[in-house]
Motif scaffolding. Structure first.
Motif, short mmCIF file in Angstrom:
data_model
loop_
_atom_site.label_atom_id
_atom_site.label_comp_id
_atom_site.label_asym_id
_atom_site.label_seq_id
_atom_site.Cartn_x
_atom_site.Cartn_y
_atom_site.Cartn_z
N LEU A 1 -9.15 6.42 -5.49
CA LEU A 1 -10.21 7.24 -4.90
C LEU A 1 -10.44 8.53 -5.66
O LEU A 1 -11.56 8.85 -6.03
N ARG B 1 0.91 -1.16 0.00
CA ARG B 1 0.00 0.00 0.00
C ARG B 1 0.94 1.21 0.00
O ARG B 1 1.22 1.79 1.04
N TRP C 1 -7.52 -0.48 -6.09
CA TRP C 1 -8.76 -1.07 -5.59
C TRP C 1 -9.82 0.00 -5.40
O TRP C 1 -9.52 1.18 -5.26
N GLN D 1 -0.95 5.98 -1.88
CA GLN D 1 -1.99 5.88 -0.85
C GLN D 1 -2.03 7.16 -0.02
O GLN D 1 -1.87 7.16 1.20
N ARG E 1 -18.00 1.76 -4.01
CA ARG E 1 -18.23 0.62 -4.91
C ARG E 1 -19.66 0.57 -5.47
O ARG E 1 -20.12 -0.48 -5.93
N HIS F 1 -2.76 1.15 -4.51
CA HIS F 1 -3.44 2.13 -3.66
C HIS F 1 -4.92 2.13 -4.02
O HIS F 1 -5.33 1.57 -5.04
N GLU F 2 -5.70 2.78 -3.17
CA GLU F 2 -7.12 2.93 -3.48
C GLU F 2 -7.30 3.97 -4.58
O GLU F 2 -6.78 5.09 -4.48
N LYS G 1 -13.18 -3.77 -2.26
CA LYS G 1 -13.41 -4.03 -0.84
C LYS G 1 -14.88 -4.41 -0.64
O LYS G 1 -15.78 -3.66 -1.08
N GLY H 1 -12.90 1.15 -2.95
CA GLY H 1 -13.19 0.98 -1.54
C GLY H 1 -14.66 0.68 -1.25
O GLY H 1 -15.53 0.80 -2.12
#
Length: 448
Positions: A238, A111, A265, A115, A271, A235-236, A291, A267
């Protein structure tokens, strides 16, 4: 890698609602920053992302185990060789424990190097009658509680890019320049072994690894694989302005890749199936994680597969489940059963951190190590009962001796939290707790 921009992605996700995005006061300044980022070199390359997708395919098929870990939220002022080496050292030690004690190939993903952003449950924070925007990570605003610091600033996106580039440069140097050589297993532990039970246990394992390596060398075998490690960044995904600006078309295939990290990913808070994050993820060829919290239905999980892995390619999609220790044994079995019955081959990974957070009387957010461990145990129990593969762990950790989670072999008590509570967001396992977890996971994996 062709630096051609991402017209296909722009046409789809930009028109959809997107949760957890900053409210920038100056739209023109944001457009200027995005234009600059679109001209910057990629941070990672498509071929590296493909390689990780192949490694994750082995995880999904039950042939390898994923170790994914690092900071809750990286900080711009922590981009130093010492900070990065400490995180890497902890992950390398955990990997050595899992590889040797569980006899399983370990895919190592940090991560790290991206991040810098965090979703938050509330948009504002109030202290002593003063209400300001919440801190959303160094990529968005400042941690200090004053109006100037808390205003979202798009220039921070460029600082995130530069900090990520510096971090990746150091990680590549450490992992290929000799530091990650398996013959260094003792050196990773010298500062730690005398003061910690987990450090002493690790030292015993390091001696066994040493003996095995010496035996192989005496037999005339000294593989190059022992001298460096594959290490990937994740990392997310976002902040879609940032992720979109770093999306490039691969000149080999014409596919889009998010070159901000090897794996990204989506989160638990972003999602939504009809929102922009899932649409963005469907456009890129990177390995993708989702997630899944305790409210996830099997129908949602199957729809994620349809949207994000229509070709059913092992390694493309990872389900990172974060149920909470009290719910994982009840909620996870149906998800695993329905997904397995559908014929999809996804990687199942446990995030035992996010479902087990509580607030101590002192006001510190914390987690009990026993709860973290119990969720991992529940995850393994479910997969053992169903005959499926527990594919990995995803943890928030640091290489520093912080006091943020209670319990562990070097027990931290609630009254100790204030001593070294350094996280800007969620509590992390310290180095000793991380190694404790690695040994316990190795034992669980062997029992499978």
């Amino acid at each position: 890698m062709n630096a051609d921009t991402h017209a296909v992605a722009k046409a789809t996700w930009r028109d959809l609602p997107a949760a957890q995005q900053p409210e920038y006061p100056d739209a023109e300044a944001l457009r200027d920053v995005i234009a600059d980022l679109e001209s910057y070199p990629p941070l990672v390359f498509a071929g590296e992302c493909d390689q990780l997708r192949a490694r994750m395919g082995a995880v999904a098929r039950g042939e390898a185990f994923l170790l994914q870990g690092g900071d809750c939220a990286e900080a711009f002022d922590a981009v130093s060789a010492d900070h990065i080496r400490a995180k890497l050292k902890t992950l390398l030690q955990m990997s050595a424990v899992l590889t040797y004690a569980a006899s399983v190939p370990v895919v190592k993903v940090g991560r790290i190097a991206g991040q810098y952003s965090k979703p938050r449950s509330k948009g504002t924070e109030t202290r002593d009658g003063v209400t300001l925007p919440t801190y959303r990570g160094d990529s968005v605003n400042g941690f200090d509680f004053n109006e100037k610091a808390r205003v979202p600033d798009p220039e921070r996106l460029k600082r995130m890019y530069n900090a990520s580039a510096s971090t990746l440069n150091l990680v590549r140097a450490f992992t290929t320049g000799g530091y990650a050589d398996l013959r260094q297993v003792h050196a990773w532990n010298q500062d730690f072994v005398k003061s910690s039970p987990s450090g002493q246990r690790y030292e015993q394992l390091a001696r066994e690894i040493d003996n095995a390596l010496n035996f192989m060398k005496a037999c005339g075998t000294d593989p190059a694989e022992f001298r460096a490690v594959e290490f990937y960044a994740s990392h997310e995904a976002l902040l879609l302005d940032y992720e979109g600006a770093l999306t490039r078309t691969d000149s080999r295939t014409g596919k889009l890749y998010d070159t901000s990290g090897h794996m990204v990913w989506i989160g638990e808070r972003t999602r939504q199936l009809d929102h922009a994050h899932i649409e963005f993820a469907s456009q890129i060829a990177n390995p993708i994680g989702i997630k899944l919290g305790p409210t996830t239905t099997p129908e949602e999980a199957l729809t994620y597969i349809e949207r994000l892995d229509p070709d059913r390619e092992p390694g493309r999609l990872t389900f990172i489940v974060r149920m909470g220790a009290d719910k994982v044994r009840d909620r996870l079995p149906e998800l695993v059963e329905k997904v397995t019955a559908s014929g999809a081959t996804v990687a199942w990974v446990t995030d035992p951190m996010h479902g087990n957070t509580f607030e101590a009387a002192s006001g510190h957010k914390t987690r009990r190590f026993d709860d973290v461990l119990d969720e991992v145990k529940g995850f393994f129990e479910v997969h053992k009962e169903l005959g499926t593969h527990p594919g990995g762990i995803h943890v928030e950790l640091t290489g520093d001796d912080v006091t943020e989670c209670v319990g562990g072999g070097d027990e931290i008590f609630v009254d100790d939290l204030h001593q070294r509570y350094e996280t800007a967001c969620d509590p992390r396992l310290n180095r000793s707790q991380s190694l404790d977890l690695a040994f316990l996971v190795a034992e669980m994996y062997r029992d499978q």
